[in-house]
Enzyme design. Structure first.
Site, PDB file in Angstrom:
ATOM      1  N   PHE A  14       0.823  -1.210   0.000  1.00 51.15           N
ATOM      2  CA  PHE A  14       0.000   0.000   0.000  1.00 51.15           C
ATOM      3  C   PHE A  14       0.860   1.265   0.000  1.00 51.15           C
ATOM      4  O   PHE A  14       0.690   2.155  -0.834  1.00 51.15           O
ATOM      5  CB  PHE A  14      -0.929  -0.036   1.227  1.00 51.15           C
ATOM      6  CG  PHE A  14      -1.832   1.152   1.360  1.00 51.15           C
ATOM      7  CD1 PHE A  14      -2.643   1.550   0.310  1.00 51.15           C
ATOM      8  CD2 PHE A  14      -1.890   1.862   2.552  1.00 51.15           C
ATOM      9  CE1 PHE A  14      -3.486   2.640   0.437  1.00 51.15           C
ATOM     10  CE2 PHE A  14      -2.729   2.942   2.697  1.00 51.15           C
ATOM     11  CZ  PHE A  14      -3.531   3.335   1.639  1.00 51.15           C
ATOM     12  N   VAL A  15       1.817   1.343   0.915  1.00 50.69           N
ATOM     13  CA  VAL A  15       2.689   2.519   0.990  1.00 50.69           C
ATOM     14  C   VAL A  15       3.755   2.475  -0.095  1.00 50.69           C
ATOM     15  O   VAL A  15       4.022   3.482  -0.766  1.00 50.69           O
ATOM     16  CB  VAL A  15       3.335   2.616   2.385  1.00 50.69           C
ATOM     17  CG1 VAL A  15       4.376   3.733   2.433  1.00 50.69           C
ATOM     18  CG2 VAL A  15       2.265   2.854   3.451  1.00 50.69           C
ATOM     19  N   ALA A  61       9.224  -2.631   3.103  1.00 48.99           N
ATOM     20  CA  ALA A  61       8.798  -4.029   3.268  1.00 48.99           C
ATOM     21  C   ALA A  61       8.867  -4.418   4.744  1.00 48.99           C
ATOM     22  O   ALA A  61       9.748  -3.972   5.480  1.00 48.99           O
ATOM     23  CB  ALA A  61       9.687  -4.951   2.444  1.00 48.99           C
ATOM     24  N   ALA A  62       7.933  -5.255   5.166  1.00 53.43           N
ATOM     25  CA  ALA A  62       7.910  -5.683   6.569  1.00 53.43           C
ATOM     26  C   ALA A  62       6.973  -6.863   6.731  1.00 53.43           C
ATOM     27  O   ALA A  62       6.117  -7.125   5.882  1.00 53.43           O
ATOM     28  CB  ALA A  62       7.451  -4.535   7.473  1.00 53.43           C
ATOM     29  N   ARG A  63       7.159  -7.562   7.828  1.00 53.80           N
ATOM     30  CA  ARG A  63       6.123  -8.498   8.276  1.00 53.80           C
ATOM     31  C   ARG A  63       5.189  -7.684   9.151  1.00 53.80           C
ATOM     32  O   ARG A  63       5.568  -7.191  10.207  1.00 53.80           O
ATOM     33  CB  ARG A  63       6.716  -9.658   9.082  1.00 53.80           C
ATOM     34  CG  ARG A  63       5.675 -10.698   9.465  1.00 53.80           C
ATOM     35  CD  ARG A  63       6.316 -11.860  10.222  1.00 53.80           C
ATOM     36  NE  ARG A  63       5.425 -13.013  10.275  1.00 53.80           N
ATOM     37  CZ  ARG A  63       4.552 -13.240  11.258  1.00 53.80           C
ATOM     38  NH1 ARG A  63       4.467 -12.398  12.265  1.00 53.80           N
ATOM     39  NH2 ARG A  63       3.783 -14.311  11.233  1.00 53.80           N
ATOM     40  N   SER A 106       7.063   2.253  12.549  1.00 55.74           N
ATOM     41  CA  SER A 106       5.667   2.250  12.987  1.00 55.74           C
ATOM     42  C   SER A 106       5.522   3.047  14.277  1.00 55.74           C
ATOM     43  O   SER A 106       6.419   3.054  15.129  1.00 55.74           O
ATOM     44  CB  SER A 106       5.202   0.816  13.227  1.00 55.74           C
ATOM     45  OG  SER A 106       3.954   0.789  13.891  1.00 55.74           O
ATOM     46  N   TYR A 132       5.420  -6.975  16.886  1.00 59.20           N
ATOM     47  CA  TYR A 132       5.660  -6.113  15.728  1.00 59.20           C
ATOM     48  C   TYR A 132       6.403  -4.848  16.152  1.00 59.20           C
ATOM     49  O   TYR A 132       7.431  -4.476  15.575  1.00 59.20           O
ATOM     50  CB  TYR A 132       4.329  -5.770  15.077  1.00 59.20           C
ATOM     51  CG  TYR A 132       4.418  -4.797  13.930  1.00 59.20           C
ATOM     52  CD1 TYR A 132       4.974  -5.165  12.709  1.00 59.20           C
ATOM     53  CD2 TYR A 132       3.913  -3.502  14.053  1.00 59.20           C
ATOM     54  CE1 TYR A 132       5.036  -4.274  11.648  1.00 59.20           C
ATOM     55  CE2 TYR A 132       3.962  -2.606  12.995  1.00 59.20           C
ATOM     56  CZ  TYR A 132       4.522  -3.001  11.803  1.00 59.20           C
ATOM     57  OH  TYR A 132       4.586  -2.123  10.758  1.00 59.20           O
ATOM     58  N   LYS A 136      10.344  -3.683  15.209  1.00 59.45           N
ATOM     59  CA  LYS A 136      10.635  -2.411  14.546  1.00 59.45           C
ATOM     60  C   LYS A 136      11.600  -1.566  15.383  1.00 59.45           C
ATOM     61  O   LYS A 136      12.527  -0.933  14.857  1.00 59.45           O
ATOM     62  CB  LYS A 136       9.338  -1.639  14.291  1.00 59.45           C
ATOM     63  CG  LYS A 136       8.472  -2.203  13.183  1.00 59.45           C
ATOM     64  CD  LYS A 136       9.061  -1.884  11.818  1.00 59.45           C
ATOM     65  CE  LYS A 136       8.081  -2.140  10.697  1.00 59.45           C
ATOM     66  NZ  LYS A 136       8.600  -1.735   9.376  1.00 59.45           N
TER      67      LYS A 136
END
Length: 310
Positions: A14-15, A61-63, A106, A132, A136
């Protein structure tokens, strides 16, 4: 004029996709956007071919945060991708001579909630609460240590909830509720939330690509306008051309019902405040969001309506 090469990870997200569109539209950049076939984000991924000659990396990119997942696996999986995978990419970027590394982190690094009248700030002590957010935060710490050791400049951007055309999850549900005229028991809520329109986030990231004062700094990303959930739903109704149907149910009843149903996490998101202060962005970067909240909601609603079956 020579175009600078920018590697954008998470380009299909999305981003990431919004970033790639704007970078390409500017005409100043050559964008490299690896697909998932080019290698999973992890500690062993070889990024050398994608980094050769790159001026900057935007790591989106990330989980992502996953609700109701197996807690035993959650921390290890988030750490493997978001911490180890990020630092592996960053170490290779520094070795390849990349000038600046922008990390899309985040707001969960700051925490889950803010106290009334005390918005979260970029330089507040981190207080991540879930796997999460912890992963981060660990990535951020490793990146800033790498910057000090190698000279590669690092910029950390922590967005709040991001919305815009194509938004999914809870925000999409709200659009559907308002469009269908569903009565919602949320008219009495007074907690306040910060949001960020995806194009405002993209504009901040692009500012951070070159601004000298951005180097080795952390910034929060929001629209700079905080709203209650009832205000947000009414604004969505205005954007959709449909009045939001809100019932003034006392928050204590909503909280009790959510706890009885085992949805304390939902109660927190509905009833808690999460406000951020972006004064640092203005002071260091001279940056202000180019779009207002209502403008962002109008664009989002228009895309939502355009996607409806005819």
């Amino acid at each position: 004029m020579d175009r600078r090469t920018i590697l954008v990870t998470g380009a299909s997200g999305f981003v990431g996709s919004a970033l790639c569109r704007q970078l390409n539209a500017s005409g100043a950049f050559s964008v490299r956007a690896p697909s998932r076939r080019d290698g999973e984000l992890g500690a062993a991924t070889d990024w050398a071919p994608m980094l050769a000659g790159a001026d900057a990396v935007i790591h989106a990119a990330a989980r992502v945060h996953v609700m109701q997942e197996n807690a035993n696996d959650s921390q290890a999986e988030h750490r493997r991708v978001n911490t180890e995978g990020t630092l592996n990419l960053a170490r290779q970027a520094a070795a390849a001579g990349v000038r600046r590394f922008i990390f899309i982190s985040s707001i969960k690094v700051n925490g889950e909630l803010s106290q009334p009248g005390q918005p979260l700030r970029a330089d507040d002590p981190p207080a991540p609460q879930d796997a999460y957010g912890v992963s981060k935060h660990e990535a951020e710490q490793g990146l800033l240590q790498l910057a000090a050791a190698t000279g590669m400049e690092v910029v950390v951007v922590r967005p709040v909830l991001v919305y815009g055309p194509g938004v999914k999850a809870n925000f999409l549900s709200m659009l559907r509720w308002v469009q269908r005229g569903v009565p919602l028991p949320l008219g009495a809520l007074r907690n306040r939330r910060s949001l960020v329109f995806v194009e405002n986030l993209v504009d901040l990231v692009m500012t951070c690509l070159d601004h000298p004062q951005a180097a080795n700094q952390v910034f929060l990303a929001s629209d700079g306008q905080d709203v209650t959930l009832s205000e947000l739903l009414r604004a969505l109704g205005q954007a959709l051309g449909r009045p939001a149907r809100l019932l003034p149910v006392p928050p204590v009843l909503l909280y009790t019902a959510a706890r009885v149903l085992g949805r304390g996490d939902l109660a927190q998101r509905l009833l808690g405040s999460l406000q951020v202060d972006i004064a640092k962005n203005r002071q260091l970067l001279g940056w202000a969001p180019p779009y207002t909240l209502q403008q962002g909601l109008n664009v989002t609603a228009r895309a939502f309506l355009d996607a409806q079956p005819r």
